[in-house]
Design a protein around this motif. Structure first.
Motif, short mmCIF file in Angstrom:
data_model
loop_
_atom_site.label_atom_id
_atom_site.label_comp_id
_atom_site.label_asym_id
_atom_site.label_seq_id
_atom_site.Cartn_x
_atom_site.Cartn_y
_atom_site.Cartn_z
N GLY A 17 -15.55 16.86 8.63
CA GLY A 17 -16.48 17.16 9.71
C GLY A 17 -17.85 17.56 9.21
N VAL A 18 -17.87 18.35 8.13
CA VAL A 18 -19.14 18.78 7.55
C VAL A 18 -19.92 17.58 7.04
CG1 VAL A 18 -20.22 20.24 5.80
CG2 VAL A 18 -18.10 20.98 6.91
N TRP A 21 -21.29 15.48 9.84
CA TRP A 21 -22.49 16.08 10.42
C TRP A 21 -23.71 15.83 9.54
CZ3 TRP A 21 -24.91 17.65 14.50
CH2 TRP A 21 -25.99 18.54 14.40
N ALA A 59 -26.30 13.90 11.94
CA ALA A 59 -27.08 14.84 12.73
C ALA A 59 -28.37 14.18 13.21
CB ALA A 59 -27.40 16.08 11.89
N ALA A 62 -21.12 25.84 6.01
CA ALA A 62 -20.60 25.24 7.23
C ALA A 62 -19.99 26.30 8.14
CB ALA A 62 -19.56 24.18 6.88
N GLU A 117 -22.94 28.62 9.58
CA GLU A 117 -23.77 27.96 10.59
C GLU A 117 -22.97 27.70 11.87
OE1 GLU A 117 -27.40 26.46 11.99
OE2 GLU A 117 -26.91 27.63 10.20
N ALA A 118 -21.70 27.28 11.72
CA ALA A 118 -20.87 27.04 12.90
C ALA A 118 -20.58 28.33 13.64
CB ALA A 118 -19.56 26.37 12.49
N ASP A 173 -14.88 23.09 10.51
CA ASP A 173 -14.93 21.66 10.24
C ASP A 173 -14.76 20.87 11.53
OD1 ASP A 173 -15.08 19.74 7.91
OD2 ASP A 173 -13.25 19.01 8.87
N TRP A 203 -17.98 20.81 13.45
CA TRP A 203 -18.99 19.86 12.97
C TRP A 203 -18.63 18.42 13.30
CZ3 TRP A 203 -23.29 21.92 12.68
CH2 TRP A 203 -23.48 23.19 12.16
N TRP A 204 -17.33 18.09 13.37
CA TRP A 204 -16.94 16.77 13.86
C TRP A 204 -17.46 16.58 15.29
CZ3 TRP A 204 -15.64 12.56 11.57
CH2 TRP A 204 -14.84 12.54 10.41
N GLU A 240 -19.87 18.18 16.87
CA GLU A 240 -21.33 18.18 16.93
C GLU A 240 -21.88 16.82 16.49
OE1 GLU A 240 -23.76 20.93 17.81
OE2 GLU A 240 -21.88 20.95 18.95
N GLY A 241 -21.29 16.25 15.44
CA GLY A 241 -21.75 14.95 14.97
C GLY A 241 -21.50 13.87 16.01
#
Length: 230
Positions: free
Chosen positions: A51-52, A55, A59, A83, A86-87, A101, A104-105, A107-108
């Motif tokens: 996920g990171v 992103w 992004a 990661a 920030e998350a 993680d 971030w998946w 969010e991406g």
């Protein structure tokens, strides 16, 4: 890749072979999954990092190669900690590595869904970058990384790809690897298309293409009689 090969065996009526392949795959990753569960409390088959990386390559403002993103320095050594931090700042203070993680998946995917035309253009650009001649530096070194052993791979990626394509055209897919090789190439290519282009993401593709590229070189002698400019 293992489920893809197992599906081929199932469609070919080889159920035992498919079961053996999937069983061997599960046994291979089971120790890692158990270790991850003991460490995090989550069933993570291999690693909580996709996920990171997704992103970082998708992004807003992504350009196809590694792009600096707010909250991330680009260092692999501190990537997971960054990661999580920030998350947690965006979604809540109690996120662990696996939850971050997953964040971030999402969010991406949200960023790409918000810009369909830009997403299509980004995938096309990454496809072009995947097969071009230039090397692409590592995450934390956008410039060409200085590798003292680069001389052992004298062919640029595009030349290797060209030889591989020539080998297929001259000898046929079956003689240059067939489904086993080309399905592996397809899965390896999915990584840079999904995340972003870097030398480490293209390395598995180059390694696999060496087989049909060698077939292409071997086919030169016969083909030169038909196509003199080869």
């Amino acid at each position: 890749l293992a489920p893809l090969w197992a599906a081929r065996d199932l469609l070919g009526g080889r159920q035992r072979r498919a079961a053996a392949l999937l069983g061997a795959t599960v046994l291979t990753i089971l120790p890692v999954a158990c270790h991850n569960h003991a460490a995090s409390g989550h069933w993570v088959p291999v690693s909580a990092n996709g996920g990171v990386v997704f992103w970082l390559g998708n992004a807003p403002g992504a350009v196809g190669v590694y792009t600096p993103v707010t909250g991330f320095t680009g260092s692999l050594a501190t990537q997971q900690q960054e990661a999580i931090a920030e998350a947690s700042a965006r979604a809540g203070p109690s996120l662990d590595a696996v939850q971050a993680d997953g964040f971030w998946w999402r969010e991406g995917l949200r960023a790409r869904a918000a810009d369909p035309a830009g997403t299509f253009a980004l995938i096309v650009k990454r496809a072009i970058l995947t097969i071009d001649t230039a090397e692409h530096g590592l995450d934390y070194a956008p410039a060409l990384d200085s590798n003292p052993l680069r001389f052992v791979a004298p062919l640029p990626f595009a030349a290797l790809l060209g030889l591989a394509v020539f080998g297929v055209l001259a000898l046929g897919s079956a003689r240059t690897g067939g489904f086993t090789l080309w399905s592996s190439v397809l899965v390896a290519v999915a990584a840079p298309l999904l995340f972003y282009i870097s030398s480490r993401h293209r390395l598995p593709v180059a390694f696999l293409l060496a087989v049909p590229a060698g077939c292409g070189v071997a086919a030169f002698r016969e083909t030169r009689r038909i196509v003199p400019y080869v």
